[in-house]
Design a protein around this motif. Sequence first.
Motif, short mmCIF file in Angstrom:
data_model
loop_
_atom_site.label_atom_id
_atom_site.label_comp_id
_atom_site.label_asym_id
_atom_site.label_seq_id
_atom_site.Cartn_x
_atom_site.Cartn_y
_atom_site.Cartn_z
N ALA A 1 -1.80 4.58 4.99
CA ALA A 1 -2.24 5.96 4.78
C ALA A 1 -1.81 6.86 5.94
O ALA A 1 -1.32 7.97 5.73
N LYS A 2 -1.97 6.34 7.14
CA LYS A 2 -1.56 7.09 8.33
C LYS A 2 -0.05 7.32 8.33
O LYS A 2 0.44 8.40 8.66
N ALA B 1 0.83 -1.21 0.00
CA ALA B 1 0.00 0.00 0.00
C ALA B 1 0.86 1.25 0.00
O ALA B 1 0.58 2.22 -0.72
N VAL B 2 1.94 1.25 0.79
CA VAL B 2 2.86 2.39 0.82
C VAL B 2 3.46 2.61 -0.57
O VAL B 2 3.57 3.75 -1.05
N SER B 3 3.85 1.50 -1.22
CA SER B 3 4.43 1.58 -2.56
C SER B 3 3.44 2.18 -3.56
O SER B 3 3.80 3.03 -4.38
N LYS B 4 2.16 1.75 -3.48
CA LYS B 4 1.13 2.28 -4.39
C LYS B 4 0.89 3.76 -4.13
O LYS B 4 0.70 4.55 -5.06
N ILE B 5 0.91 4.14 -2.86
CA ILE B 5 0.72 5.55 -2.51
C ILE B 5 1.82 6.40 -3.14
O ILE B 5 1.56 7.46 -3.72
N ASN B 6 3.05 5.92 -3.04
CA ASN B 6 4.19 6.65 -3.60
C ASN B 6 4.16 6.68 -5.13
O ASN B 6 4.31 7.74 -5.75
N ASN B 7 3.96 5.52 -5.74
CA ASN B 7 4.07 5.41 -7.20
C ASN B 7 2.94 6.10 -7.95
O ASN B 7 3.13 6.60 -9.05
N PHE B 8 1.73 6.09 -7.34
CA PHE B 8 0.58 6.66 -8.04
C PHE B 8 0.10 7.97 -7.40
O PHE B 8 -0.99 8.45 -7.72
N LYS B 9 0.93 8.49 -6.50
CA LYS B 9 0.65 9.79 -5.86
C LYS B 9 -0.77 9.84 -5.27
O LYS B 9 -1.54 10.77 -5.53
N PRO C 1 -5.13 11.59 4.15
CA PRO C 1 -6.46 11.32 4.72
C PRO C 1 -6.95 9.91 4.38
O PRO C 1 -6.65 9.38 3.31
N PHE C 2 -7.70 9.33 5.31
CA PHE C 2 -8.26 7.99 5.07
C PHE C 2 -9.57 7.84 5.81
O PHE C 2 -9.83 8.54 6.80
#
Length: 472
Positions: free
Chosen positions: A180-181, A151-159, A186-187
């Motif tokens: 997310a936290k 999830a962290v990787s997806k957050i970074n790669n897809f902004k 926000p989540f």
Amino acid sequence: MNILFYNNSFLWNNQSMVSLELAERFKKHKIFFLTCEETLFSCAANPKKIKNICKTCLINKDKTLKNLKKQNNFQELILNKKINYYKFNFKIKNFYQLKEIYYKNMPIGELVISQICDSEKSDYLPTEYILRNKDRILKELNSGIELFESAVSKINNFKIEKIYAWNGRRPSDGPVLFAAKYKRIPFKTFISNAPKKYYLGKGTKSHDLKEIKRLINIYSKYILKKNINLKKIYKNFILNKINNDIHKKNYGYQRINSKKGKKIGEKNYIVFFTSSAYEYAGFKDWDSKIYVDQYQAIKKIINDKRLRDTKIIIRWHPLLKIAGKIEKLRTEDIIKIKAKNVRHVRFDENISSYNILLNADKVITFGSTIVFEADYFKKPIISLTETPYDDLNFFYKASSHEEVINLIKKKINRKVSILPSTYAALIKNETFQFKLKKFNYKNNNYYFKNKKIISYTYLDRLRILISRIFHV
């Protein structure tokens, strides 16, 4: 805005429709759906990872996302197919050690406990169980950690700028919210309690006690400013609870009609109402500040010599009838303790809980919602653990075992407060509940613009039934 949705419960149509409803809100934004393809070690709908159930889930996922995939603003992100279930070899010797396992401020041990306790229908896992199932526990821990990192990787790669994730209390969903936290975006959690209805929350799980308390307190202050008949609402709320009508439209109360049954045939006693709380197992925010759990509380109370002249009735929660072996053994061990002043009303005993309540001098609870009936019938209440209702100021909140004994022994008056009736108004008005606006529901099926979303065939149901029976 780039918004990520996570839902691993495509076998449950109610939950799937909520994610689609939320996605419909953000048509002008970029929508991402993070999905699983037999990656996770377990999930809520398939805790034993039975292959054919995974396959049915994948079929349902494709049916659910079919319309979204036609949109230019949609993209599906799939979790890594390979997970090293032994990447972190945690030392786990007992339940409490497992509870303390964290990964980058994510309480992964709590999430794993929640999953396993729910499967075992128990609020505790003995040391023998932990040692015997260490391999499964390690796989659950590492699966959750991999989900977090993915999830962290997806957050970074897809902004990704915002996340909506289902439930949050297991290692198969909670890590997305903690990711997310961790990234400080926000989540919200979402969960459906009935067809066409759902809740949204700002906690890292749908059972986040701090968040639940916050919402109850906000609503209490709001409703007190309104000119409504709270007394009548409270009365109807209690009657609905007793008569079991409340379960047809509200989430959170077990479907047991405790009005039925024989009379207790006793007088001048205090009663301890136990709870059934597999869903809250392992979560520190729900822990008692004075006892390890309700079992330790009962043992300490009935073994305390200062209460030898006090008649005590332990009313074991009727839902323990469907509890797992671990929970039932713990219950039976306490029932075996011999004390002349103590009577146990077993979970399978046909005695009315409300008759017990009406004839009691005081009521002790460990998170039971029967506090509302006790308050309505003007009983002094002693609470031994954290609850969502702590700020409603209608029961005594003990801070030590000594205080518990003093409250039991001395004469105390009922705490009078108008605030419990504001909670009744909250339930009546379904205040924090949203309704699906974009989808129609008819004959157990959902429709979008008159087209069926999921065709859940009898063959699908048969496949799942056979899979669960034969574990294939």
